[in-house]
Design a protein around this motif. Sequence first.
Motif, PDB file in Angstrom:
ATOM      1  N   SER A  20       0.945  -1.008  -0.021  1.00 43.37           N
ATOM      2  CA  SER A  20       0.016  -0.122  -0.021  1.00 43.37           C
ATOM      3  C   SER A  20       0.755   1.133  -0.015  1.00 43.37           C
ATOM      4  O   SER A  20       0.454   2.272  -0.689  1.00 43.37           O
ATOM      5  N   LEU A  21       2.017   1.258   0.735  1.00 39.15           N
ATOM      6  CA  LEU A  21       2.853   2.280   0.735  1.00 39.15           C
ATOM      7  C   LEU A  21       3.587   2.492  -0.459  1.00 39.15           C
ATOM      8  O   LEU A  21       3.630   3.790  -1.167  1.00 39.15           O
ATOM      9  N   LEU A  22       4.020   1.537  -1.565  1.00 34.99           N
ATOM     10  CA  LEU A  22       4.340   1.650  -2.680  1.00 34.99           C
ATOM     11  C   LEU A  22       3.369   2.447  -3.725  1.00 34.99           C
ATOM     12  O   LEU A  22       3.588   2.978  -4.400  1.00 34.99           O
ATOM     13  N   ILE A  23       2.244   1.540  -3.736  1.00 33.68           N
ATOM     14  CA  ILE A  23       1.261   2.221  -4.573  1.00 33.68           C
ATOM     15  C   ILE A  23       0.881   3.803  -4.069  1.00 33.68           C
ATOM     16  O   ILE A  23       0.820   4.443  -5.352  1.00 33.68           O
ATOM     17  N   PHE A  24       0.781   4.055  -2.995  1.00 25.72           N
ATOM     18  CA  PHE A  24       0.505   5.487  -2.799  1.00 25.72           C
ATOM     19  C   PHE A  24       1.677   6.442  -2.948  1.00 25.72           C
ATOM     20  O   PHE A  24       1.655   7.515  -3.798  1.00 25.72           O
ATOM     21  N   ALA A  55      -5.507  22.756   0.210  1.00 23.18           N
ATOM     22  CA  ALA A  55      -5.388  22.651   1.853  1.00 23.18           C
ATOM     23  C   ALA A  55      -6.543  21.691   2.195  1.00 23.18           C
ATOM     24  O   ALA A  55      -6.321  21.022   3.160  1.00 23.18           O
ATOM     25  N   ALA A  56      -7.728  22.078   1.530  1.00 21.64           N
ATOM     26  CA  ALA A  56      -8.880  21.275   2.013  1.00 21.64           C
ATOM     27  C   ALA A  56      -8.634  19.721   2.060  1.00 21.64           C
ATOM     28  O   ALA A  56      -9.025  19.044   2.916  1.00 21.64           O
ATOM     29  N   TYR A  57      -8.243  19.345   0.786  1.00 17.59           N
ATOM     30  CA  TYR A  57      -7.892  17.974   0.416  1.00 17.59           C
ATOM     31  C   TYR A  57      -6.688  17.312   1.179  1.00 17.59           C
ATOM     32  O   TYR A  57      -6.041  16.319   1.020  1.00 17.59           O
ATOM     33  N   GLY A  58      -5.728  18.325   1.701  1.00 18.05           N
ATOM     34  CA  GLY A  58      -4.425  17.789   2.322  1.00 18.05           C
ATOM     35  C   GLY A  58      -3.171  17.656   1.211  1.00 18.05           C
ATOM     36  O   GLY A  58      -2.287  16.971   1.333  1.00 18.05           O
ATOM     37  N   LEU A  59      -3.524  18.264  -0.204  1.00 17.44           N
ATOM     38  CA  LEU A  59      -2.591  18.027  -0.991  1.00 17.44           C
ATOM     39  C   LEU A  59      -1.357  18.746  -0.880  1.00 17.44           C
ATOM     40  O   LEU A  59      -0.434  18.800  -1.864  1.00 17.44           O
ATOM     41  N   ASP A  60      -1.279  19.826   0.007  1.00 20.52           N
ATOM     42  CA  ASP A  60      -0.124  20.972   0.125  1.00 20.52           C
ATOM     43  C   ASP A  60       0.814  20.003   1.362  1.00 20.52           C
ATOM     44  O   ASP A  60       1.602  20.774   1.560  1.00 20.52           O
ATOM     45  N   GLN A  61       0.473  19.113   1.724  1.00 19.91           N
ATOM     46  CA  GLN A  61       1.211  18.334   2.807  1.00 19.91           C
ATOM     47  C   GLN A  61       2.095  17.409   1.834  1.00 19.91           C
ATOM     48  O   GLN A  61       1.966  16.767   1.058  1.00 19.91           O
ATOM     49  N   TRP A  63       3.920  13.650   0.981  1.00 23.50           N
ATOM     50  CA  TRP A  63       3.347  12.404   0.961  1.00 23.50           C
ATOM     51  C   TRP A  63       3.311  11.625   2.071  1.00 23.50           C
ATOM     52  O   TRP A  63       2.120  11.106   2.514  1.00 23.50           O
ATOM     53  N   TYR A  64       4.269  11.653   3.046  1.00 23.13           N
ATOM     54  CA  TYR A  64       4.334  10.800   4.112  1.00 23.13           C
ATOM     55  C   TYR A  64       3.243  11.216   5.231  1.00 23.13           C
ATOM     56  O   TYR A  64       2.643  10.487   5.786  1.00 23.13           O
ATOM     57  N   THR A  65       2.808  12.428   5.151  1.00 25.96           N
ATOM     58  CA  THR A  65       1.712  13.198   5.999  1.00 25.96           C
ATOM     59  C   THR A  65       0.595  12.671   5.704  1.00 25.96           C
ATOM     60  O   THR A  65      -0.342  12.337   6.346  1.00 25.96           O
ATOM     61  N   ARG A  66       0.191  12.756   4.386  1.00 22.39           N
ATOM     62  CA  ARG A  66      -0.969  12.257   3.911  1.00 22.39           C
ATOM     63  C   ARG A  66      -1.257  10.732   3.729  1.00 22.39           C
ATOM     64  O   ARG A  66      -2.312  10.447   4.033  1.00 22.39           O
ATOM     65  N   TYR A  67      -0.101  10.125   3.723  1.00 23.40           N
ATOM     66  CA  TYR A  67      -0.316   8.606   3.672  1.00 23.40           C
ATOM     67  C   TYR A  67      -0.927   8.158   5.298  1.00 23.40           C
ATOM     68  O   TYR A  67      -1.826   7.324   5.530  1.00 23.40           O
TER      69      TYR A  67
END
Length: 70
Positions: A20-24, A55-61, A63-67
């Motif tokens: 799952s980490l590799l796919i993400f 910012a609402a979807y967390g795309l400004d963070q 990848w490890y924070t989003r995961y």
Amino acid sequence: MGTYALRRVIQMIPLLFIISLLIFMLTAMQPGDPVDQLAFGNSNITPEDIARLKAAYGLDQPWYTRYFSG
């Protein structure tokens, strides 16, 4: 036989996490994101709207924070 099945199930847990980490990571490494694709076809969207959506979807963070956030 039961210990063999239990051992195999325990071995699957790290494997599923790694997969799952590799796919993400592969999807996170692609150029752009869904908000950029949304803005590409819409001329009425402003840069402030793009920043707000990211910012609402967390795309400004990173990848490890989003995961690990969700």
